[in-house]
Structure formats: C-alpha cells, structure tokens
Design a protein around this motif. Structure first.
Motif, mmCIF file in Angstrom:
data_model
loop_
_atom_site.group_PDB
_atom_site.id
_atom_site.type_symbol
_atom_site.label_atom_id
_atom_site.label_comp_id
_atom_site.label_asym_id
_atom_site.label_seq_id
_atom_site.Cartn_x
_atom_site.Cartn_y
_atom_site.Cartn_z
ATOM 1 N N VAL A 107 61.346 72.780 74.219
ATOM 2 C CA VAL A 107 61.224 71.508 73.494
ATOM 3 C C VAL A 107 59.788 71.296 73.038
ATOM 4 C CG1 VAL A 107 61.254 68.991 73.769
ATOM 5 C CG2 VAL A 107 63.190 70.353 74.569
ATOM 6 N N THR A 108 58.848 71.549 73.939
ATOM 7 C CA THR A 108 57.422 71.387 73.607
ATOM 8 C C THR A 108 56.998 72.355 72.511
ATOM 9 O OG1 THR A 108 56.990 70.727 75.896
ATOM 10 C CG2 THR A 108 55.098 71.386 74.572
ATOM 11 N N LEU A 109 57.421 73.607 72.633
ATOM 12 C CA LEU A 109 57.096 74.623 71.623
ATOM 13 C C LEU A 109 57.602 74.210 70.251
ATOM 14 C CD1 LEU A 109 56.207 77.485 70.682
ATOM 15 C CD2 LEU A 109 58.484 78.278 71.405
ATOM 16 N N LEU A 110 58.860 73.807 70.164
ATOM 17 C CA LEU A 110 59.457 73.457 68.883
ATOM 18 C C LEU A 110 58.809 72.205 68.285
ATOM 19 C CD1 LEU A 110 63.146 74.174 69.861
ATOM 20 C CD2 LEU A 110 61.841 75.402 68.108
ATOM 21 N N ALA A 111 58.457 71.247 69.147
ATOM 22 C CA ALA A 111 57.796 70.037 68.659
ATOM 23 C C ALA A 111 56.439 70.367 68.043
ATOM 24 C CB ALA A 111 57.639 69.029 69.793
ATOM 25 N N THR A 112 55.713 71.276 68.673
ATOM 26 C CA THR A 112 54.397 71.659 68.146
ATOM 27 C C THR A 112 54.518 72.497 66.872
ATOM 28 O OG1 THR A 112 54.345 73.613 69.583
ATOM 29 C CG2 THR A 112 53.320 71.611 70.419
ATOM 30 N N ARG A 113 55.683 73.111 66.670
ATOM 31 C CA ARG A 113 55.905 73.898 65.457
ATOM 32 C C ARG A 113 56.504 73.068 64.328
ATOM 33 N NH1 ARG A 113 55.450 79.552 66.077
ATOM 34 N NH2 ARG A 113 54.127 79.894 67.912
ATOM 35 N N GLY A 114 56.668 71.758 64.541
ATOM 36 C CA GLY A 114 57.094 70.898 63.444
ATOM 37 C C GLY A 114 58.518 70.408 63.481
ATOM 38 N N ALA A 115 59.244 70.649 64.575
ATOM 39 C CA ALA A 115 60.607 70.127 64.672
ATOM 40 C C ALA A 115 60.567 68.598 64.698
ATOM 41 C CB ALA A 115 61.286 70.667 65.923
ATOM 42 N N ASN A 116 61.545 67.990 64.053
ATOM 43 C CA ASN A 116 61.609 66.528 63.935
ATOM 44 C C ASN A 116 62.260 65.926 65.176
ATOM 45 O OD1 ASN A 116 61.903 63.880 63.204
ATOM 46 N ND2 ASN A 116 63.205 64.264 61.412
ATOM 47 N N LEU A 117 61.496 65.146 65.936
ATOM 48 C CA LEU A 117 62.010 64.553 67.169
ATOM 49 C C LEU A 117 63.042 63.462 66.916
ATOM 50 C CD1 LEU A 117 59.557 66.136 68.251
ATOM 51 C CD2 LEU A 117 59.170 64.279 69.853
ATOM 52 N N ASN A 118 63.180 63.036 65.668
ATOM 53 C CA ASN A 118 64.180 62.029 65.322
ATOM 54 C C ASN A 118 65.239 62.566 64.363
ATOM 55 O OD1 ASN A 118 63.283 59.487 66.676
ATOM 56 N ND2 ASN A 118 61.416 59.899 65.527
ATOM 57 N N ALA A 119 65.388 63.881 64.355
ATOM 58 C CA ALA A 119 66.355 64.493 63.448
ATOM 59 C C ALA A 119 67.778 64.107 63.824
ATOM 60 C CB ALA A 119 66.208 66.012 63.497
ATOM 61 N N ASN A 120 68.626 63.934 62.807
ATOM 62 C CA ASN A 120 70.054 63.703 63.023
ATOM 63 C C ASN A 120 70.811 64.973 62.656
ATOM 64 O OD1 ASN A 120 69.245 60.564 62.077
ATOM 65 N ND2 ASN A 120 70.679 60.736 63.766
ATOM 66 N N VAL A 121 71.350 65.665 63.642
ATOM 67 C CA VAL A 121 72.143 66.871 63.381
ATOM 68 C C VAL A 121 73.438 66.789 64.176
ATOM 69 C CG1 VAL A 121 70.087 68.265 62.954
ATOM 70 C CG2 VAL A 121 71.064 68.190 65.245
ATOM 71 N N TRP A 122 74.369 67.703 63.848
ATOM 72 C CA TRP A 122 75.622 67.800 64.604
ATOM 73 C C TRP A 122 76.346 66.461 64.713
ATOM 74 C CZ3 TRP A 122 73.201 70.417 69.512
ATOM 75 C CH2 TRP A 122 72.536 71.587 69.132
ATOM 76 N N GLY A 123 76.645 65.855 63.594
ATOM 77 C CA GLY A 123 77.339 64.580 63.637
ATOM 78 C C GLY A 123 76.410 63.403 63.815
ATOM 79 N N GLY A 124 75.116 63.645 63.596
ATOM 80 C CA GLY A 124 74.168 62.541 63.634
ATOM 81 C C GLY A 124 73.519 62.301 64.968
ATOM 82 N N PHE A 125 73.631 63.237 65.911
ATOM 83 C CA PHE A 125 72.982 63.062 67.210
ATOM 84 C C PHE A 125 71.524 63.501 67.144
ATOM 85 C CE2 PHE A 125 77.482 63.525 68.307
ATOM 86 C CZ PHE A 125 77.657 62.395 69.083
ATOM 87 N N THR A 126 70.657 62.721 67.775
ATOM 88 C CA THR A 126 69.232 63.060 67.835
ATOM 89 C C THR A 126 68.953 63.846 69.112
ATOM 90 O OG1 THR A 126 68.611 61.071 69.067
ATOM 91 C CG2 THR A 126 68.680 60.897 66.660
ATOM 92 N N PRO A 127 67.795 64.533 69.179
ATOM 93 C CA PRO A 127 67.430 65.226 70.421
ATOM 94 C C PRO A 127 67.437 64.287 71.627
ATOM 95 C CG PRO A 127 66.013 65.948 68.636
ATOM 96 C CD PRO A 127 66.831 64.828 68.093
ATOM 97 N N LEU A 128 66.984 63.059 71.441
ATOM 98 C CA LEU A 128 66.925 62.115 72.557
ATOM 99 C C LEU A 128 68.327 61.759 73.055
ATOM 100 C CD1 LEU A 128 64.768 60.443 74.159
ATOM 101 C CD2 LEU A 128 65.395 58.527 72.704
#
Length: 268
Positions: free
Chosen positions: A48-69
């Motif tokens: 999770v930390t690696l992907l966040a530092t590489r620019g992944a969106n922590l508020n992204a809506n994927v898979w039916g609109g679910f966020t990472p949180l």
C-alpha cells in the motif's frame, strides 16, 4: 502477460520485488489504483505504501465504486492499513457508487470494533445512509452485534434514523424488537430511541412494546424517555467529534457520565 495482470498478480502473491520491477515501466493510472485496492483489501501495508508513493489514488473508485479505504474496512485484518490511508488523505466519508456505503458502513457490517473507532476518530459520519437508507447502526442491529451497537451509541450516532430492511422501513429499535434482541433493545431505549408505529402490519404493537420494556427489561419507560430526550438534545449540540468535545469540557463527573451514557458500561 499483460502488465496489469502481472501487477495485480504480484500484489495478490505479496511479491513486492516483482511489483517494483513492473512499476518501472509505463503503468496506467487505473492499474495503480486497482493494485492499491487489492493491497488494501489484503492488508499489505508495505505494498500500500509503495503504490501510494508511486502515484496510486487513495480515493479511487474501482470495482463497483469501492475505494481502498472501504475495501480495507470491509476485508483487511490489518488496521494499520486503515490508519495509513486516512493519514495520507483518504476521505473517510467517501461512499461506494452503487451501494452508497462508506468505510464505516463496511466496518459495521463486518463488526470490527477497532476499525469503527479509527474511522469515527477520523471524522466518519456515524449517521451516513446507504442506498437503502441504512446507517451503520442499523446494519449492526440487523447483524445482532451488540458490541458494535454500543460503540456507535457511545459515539453519539442518531438512534432514530430508519432504513429499509427486508422490504420494510424500520428504525433500529423496531428492528431489535422484531429480532427479540433484548440487550440491544435496552441499549437503544437508554440512548433515547423512540418507538413509532407507522405501518399497521408490523408484528410489534404498542402493547407488546410496553410489555417488553416494563416487564422483561424492568424499565419504567415514561421517566426514562423524558430523561433521554434531554440527553439527546445536549449530545446533538456537541456533534461532530462528540467524545473529543466531551473530554475537553469542564463538567462535574456525574454530568459527564450522564452525557456519555455510562450506564451502558454496566450489566444492570
């Protein structure tokens, strides 16, 4: 193999070295976001930390609109992932697109008390309603999760918001009564829940209600109801962040105990 499949497979296998190698190339934003959702769901803080530092969106809506949180709250056993996402900008009140559920809904459905505490401390709305108008409290009552109900009540959720359960619009109190859960029923009454009969075919009529409350639960309803309405008015004025504000206000301990519903901590 497609780079998207390679990245997701590396996340699922907890293969961080391969993932780092794949990320060296030109990775589309949707791939990064999907990988972050998988890592959040699986509770892998390093990825999770690696992907966040590489620019992944922590508020992204994927898979039916679910966020990472939301995925972390629903599936991950690792609350450190939940904390990391919140501390780095995840919106605790962002809801899924289809079900309109927040991370707090997810934690309540799952019945994970520590996740609920973390989310509420970060400002999660305890009264958020999903696509069926269910609050986290209503989900907890529906699952007969007394510990979750108690925590949400103590954190000053609204105990009278109705939602749709099995085709009926029910309040948490009426749902608890219909489930014959006396422990939850008592907590809701002490928190100021009102008994309101709005549809004539409900199996719980006013006579049944008074019999349960006064005979089975040994509660003299009328004076308790008046006391609870006073308590509710004061608690509502302290929203949001009720617990934090209550701790900061200088009040006699008896009044603090009254406002914090200290009787929920007893077995009487």
């Amino acid at each position: 193999m497609d780079v998207a499949i390679q990245c997701v497979s590396a996340v699922q296998a907890n293969d961080i070295s391969s993932l780092i190698r794949y990320l060296e190339g030109d990775i589309h934003q949707e791939v990064l976001d999907s990988c972050l959702c998988w890592a959040s769901r699986l509770g892998n803080l390093n990825i999770v930390t690696l992907l966040a530092t590489r620019g992944a969106n922590l508020n992204a809506n994927v898979w039916g609109g679910f966020t990472p949180l939301i995925l972390s709250a629903m599936f991950s056993p690792n609350t450190e992932v939940l904390r990391y996402l919140i501390e780095n900008g995840s919106n605790v009140n962002r809801c899924s697109i289809k079900l309109r559920q927040t991370a707090l809904h997810a934690a309540a459905i799952r019945g994970h008390l520590e996740s609920i505490k973390i989310l509420l401390a970060a400002g999660a709305d305890p009264d958020a309603q999903d696509y069926l108008w269910k609050t986290p409290l209503l989900h907890a009552v529906n699952n007969n999760n007394a510990a979750c109900v108690k925590l949400l009540i103590q954190q000053n959720c609204d105990v009278n918001i109705t939602g749709w359960v099995n085709g009926r619009s029910l309040s948490p109190l009426l749902l608890a009564l219909m489930k014959n859960n006396l422990e939850i029923t008592k907590m809701l009454i002490l928190a100021g829940a009102r008994f309101e009969k709005t549809v004539i075919d409900y199996p719980m009529n006013i006579t049944n209600y008074y019999q349960i409350v006064e005979d089975n639960l040994n509660i003299e309803l009328r004076p308790v109801y008046l006391q609870q309405q006073c308590r509710i008015c004061i608690r509502q004025l302290l929203k949001p962040q009720f617990i934090t504000k209550l701790r900061q206000i200088i009040l006699p301990q008896r009044i603090k105990d009254f406002l914090s519903l200290s009787e929920l901590n007893t077995d009487s």
